[in-house]
Design an enzyme around this catalytic site. Structure first.
Site, PDB file in Angstrom:
ATOM      1  N   GLY A   1       2.823   1.339   4.208  1.00  0.00           N
ATOM      2  CA  GLY A   1       1.605   0.820   3.059  1.00  0.00           C
ATOM      3  C   GLY A   1       2.598  -0.353   2.118  1.00  0.00           C
ATOM      4  O   GLY A   1       1.702  -0.768   1.348  1.00  0.00           O
TER       5      GLY A   1
ATOM      6  N   SER B   1       8.270   0.471   6.859  1.00  0.00           N
ATOM      7  CA  SER B   1       7.865  -0.515   8.083  1.00  0.00           C
ATOM      8  C   SER B   1       6.292  -0.618   7.638  1.00  0.00           C
ATOM      9  O   SER B   1       6.206   0.324   6.432  1.00  0.00           O
ATOM     10  CB  SER B   1       7.463   0.936   9.465  1.00  0.00           C
ATOM     11  OG  SER B   1       6.756   1.954   8.409  1.00  0.00           O
ATOM     12  N   LYS B   2       5.525  -1.099   8.275  1.00  0.00           N
ATOM     13  CA  LYS B   2       3.934  -1.539   7.687  1.00  0.00           C
ATOM     14  C   LYS B   2       3.243   0.087   7.234  1.00  0.00           C
ATOM     15  O   LYS B   2       2.610   1.061   6.543  1.00  0.00           O
ATOM     16  CB  LYS B   2       3.770  -2.519   8.629  1.00  0.00           C
ATOM     17  CG  LYS B   2       3.534  -1.301  10.006  1.00  0.00           C
ATOM     18  CD  LYS B   2       2.198  -3.438  10.636  1.00  0.00           C
ATOM     19  CE  LYS B   2       2.383  -2.489  11.833  1.00  0.00           C
ATOM     20  NZ  LYS B   2       2.265  -3.556  12.946  1.00  0.00           N
ATOM     21  N   ARG B   3       3.757   1.141   8.040  1.00  0.00           N
ATOM     22  CA  ARG B   3       3.094   2.388   7.892  1.00  0.00           C
ATOM     23  C   ARG B   3       3.191   2.427   7.071  1.00  0.00           C
ATOM     24  O   ARG B   3       2.169   3.861   6.385  1.00  0.00           O
ATOM     25  CB  ARG B   3       3.477   3.311   9.146  1.00  0.00           C
ATOM     26  CG  ARG B   3       3.209   3.309  10.165  1.00  0.00           C
ATOM     27  CD  ARG B   3       2.995   4.541  11.216  1.00  0.00           C
ATOM     28  NE  ARG B   3       5.055   5.061  11.243  1.00  0.00           N
ATOM     29  CZ  ARG B   3       5.791   4.188  11.962  1.00  0.00           C
ATOM     30  NH1 ARG B   3       5.301   3.031  13.555  1.00  0.00           N
ATOM     31  NH2 ARG B   3       7.117   4.386  12.123  1.00  0.00           N
TER      32      ARG B   3
ATOM     33  N   TYR C   1       5.172  -4.946   3.160  1.00  0.00           N
ATOM     34  CA  TYR C   1       4.963  -6.661   2.761  1.00  0.00           C
ATOM     35  C   TYR C   1       4.468  -7.023   1.262  1.00  0.00           C
ATOM     36  O   TYR C   1       4.008  -6.493   0.570  1.00  0.00           O
ATOM     37  CB  TYR C   1       3.483  -6.927   3.865  1.00  0.00           C
ATOM     38  CG  TYR C   1       3.735  -6.571   4.841  1.00  0.00           C
ATOM     39  CD1 TYR C   1       4.237  -7.015   5.510  1.00  0.00           C
ATOM     40  CD2 TYR C   1       2.062  -6.293   5.335  1.00  0.00           C
ATOM     41  CE1 TYR C   1       4.531  -6.868   7.232  1.00  0.00           C
ATOM     42  CE2 TYR C   1       2.521  -5.231   6.901  1.00  0.00           C
ATOM     43  CZ  TYR C   1       3.138  -4.880   7.884  1.00  0.00           C
ATOM     44  OH  TYR C   1       3.608  -5.502   9.344  1.00  0.00           O
TER      45      TYR C   1
END
Ligand code: GLU
Length: 483
Positions: free
Chosen positions: A256, A252-254, A259
């Site tokens: 870091g 997940s984007k948590r 993406y």
């Protein structure tokens, strides 16, 4: 039959690695079979609209080399390829379902729905829409529509029986209709829901194979009820596993690191990311690990796709990136490294020599400033660095060596790699010492580091005569003072 696949991202502003992999597998499947790869932008949720988000999608796919055959900017026979531009297409299809008795108008106000939901939950039931408006007569519906009452259109899911489909990866998926909600097809603002739009779009765009993340696996039986209600041929479904951070958590984007562009910003090569992502959930069936995009097109097949979730391994990606960096032509290495040279303050230095000392040890480009900071600015270091067993040196020997080397370098005319190299190696020979005994102290004085990319010769050359001599003098002074 010509295979037609689509990548249908919602423009969120970012390309998650999971999305990237969906795009990649879809593209590879199409290319492998000589089919068409279509890009469709799913922007029906206007509340989530992000400025510039479509450009991120274009830039990412094109940057990787995944050209689409049809899409918003390239056109095609089945356009438009942006859902919001197709918005007038959906209502007639929904009405067709209403007429066929497979959908109905719903005028329930939000407050009423919430009250009924609260009552159901108080009774310990799981709320689903109670078909309240399904019972309205034709006349009641017509009167409400004529009065301009806001409405949605809902799918009429049978109360019993089973909805099912066969997925290429997951096999037979069946759900009890009793567990399905009468989902909204057309929202109060006239826009379709994703649930409805994806069915209408996939059918009207002639999509033969729907490839997407497995978060849609549970909804797909409902979608197939729609295909059946329209008497449309169902596409083939290929749902893909999730990319996980570990056995329990999705990437997940948590973390870091979810993406694509974050990885590019950190200094990963797009080819390495694509190669790594391709192997996250797909196995070529042989030992090969390195693939260009063209090789992936050739090798890809659904048989190699995994059913179990893929665990993202940042170290493996970094290893693969380092391999890709090693294989670059030095000039290409420089193109990627130059922004980092500039930010480190060494943008003026000889790039061929920098590539020669850095390329083999760079795993990701963002490591470069840390590796070369000493070139831009002299760093503090302890005298203990002058001690090295293998090179047979210590601070006393180092002081002696540096005092003898300094005037020789001061007199050197040809401040080139060859010039410096021949001088220093020649001196070691004449003075009867190991090369290391001479080179170690010189390198420590020049760099202030025990471990450096490149040796004394390259560092002296890159620093340039004045800076190199100044650092040697400072090293001598430091050794004389003894601290
Ligand atoms: N717009 C959906 C998403 O971005 C795509 C789902 C699909 O491929 O059907 O998750």
């Amino acid at each position: 039959m010509t295979i037609r696949t689509r990548f249908a991202p919602s423009p969120t502003g970012y390309m998650h690695l999971g999305n990237l992999r969906s795009a990649l597998y879809t593209y590879l499947f199409a290319r492998h079979h000589g089919g068409a790869f279509i890009l469709r932008i799913e922007d029906t949720d206007q509340a989530r609209f992000v400025e510039g988000a479509v450009d991120v999608i274009y830039r990412t796919l094109r940057g990787i080399g995944m050209e689409w055959d049809e899409g918003p900017d390239v056109g095609g026979a089945f356009g438009p390829y942006v859902q919001s531009e197709r918005k007038d297409m959906y209502l007639p299809y929904a009405r067709q379902l209403v007429e066929a008795g497979k959908a109905y108008y719903c005028f329930c106000a939000k407050e009423d729905l919430e009250a009924r939901r609260a009552e159901a939950e108080a009774r310990g039931e799981v709320w689903k829409y109670d078909k309240h408006c399904k019972c309205l007569s034709h006349e009641e519906v017509a009167a409400k529509l004529a009065a301009g009452e806001p409405y949605v259109i809902r799918q009429d899911v049978p109360l019993s029986g089973e909805a099912s489909f066969d997925d290429v990866i997951y096999g037979h998926i069946a759900v009890d209709c009793a567990d399905l909600d009468d989902m909204i097809l057309i929202k109060a603002d006239g826009m379709p829901t994703y649930n409805f739009a994806n069915v209408v779009d996939d059918h009207t765009m002639g999509i033969t194979h729907v490839m997407r993340g497995n978060e849609y696996l549970a909804s797909t039986p409902k979608y197939n009820l729609l295909y059946d209600a329209f008497e449309w041929e169902r596409p083939v479904y290929i749902h893909m596993t999730q990319i996980m951070r570990d056995a329990q958590h999705k990437l997940s984007k948590r973390d870091g690191d979810a993406y694509y562009e974050d990885f590019i910003d950190k200094g990963y090569l797009s080819e390495a990311i694509v190669n790594y992502v391709a192997l996250l959930g797909w196995n070529p069936g042989d030992e090969r690990e390195f693939f260009t995009l063209a090789e992936l097109c050739e090798a890809f097949g659904v048989e190699g796709m995994s059913k179990s979730p893929a665990i993202f391994d940042a170290q493996k990606l970094t290893w693969m990136n380092a391999e890709y960096i090693r294989r670059l032509a030095p000039e290409t290495f420089t193109v990627h490294a130059l922004p980092y040279y500039r930010s480190a303050g060494i943008g003026h230095m000889d790039t061929a020599v920098l590539a020669a000392i850095l390329q083999q040890r760079t795993e990701i480009f963002s490591q470069i400033p840390g590796m070369v900071a000493f070139l831009a600015k002299a760093e503090e270091y302890p005298l203990s660095y002058f001690t090295n067993k293998k090179s047979k040196t210590n601070p006393d020997i180092a002081l002696d060596v540096l005092k003898r080397v300094l005037p020789e370098l001061e007199a050197l005319q040809d401040w080139s790699i060859a010039g410096i190299h021949d001088l220093l190696i020649g001196l070691a020979q004449v003075w009867g010492m190991k090369n290391g005994t001479l080179l170690w102290p010189v390198r420590i004085a020049l760099s202030g580091r025990e471990v450096t990319p490149g040796g004394a010769v390259e560092i002296a050359y890159l620093l340039g005569r004045d800076e190199a001599l100044a650092r040697l003098r400072a090293g001598i002074a430091k050794l004389e003072v003894g601290e």
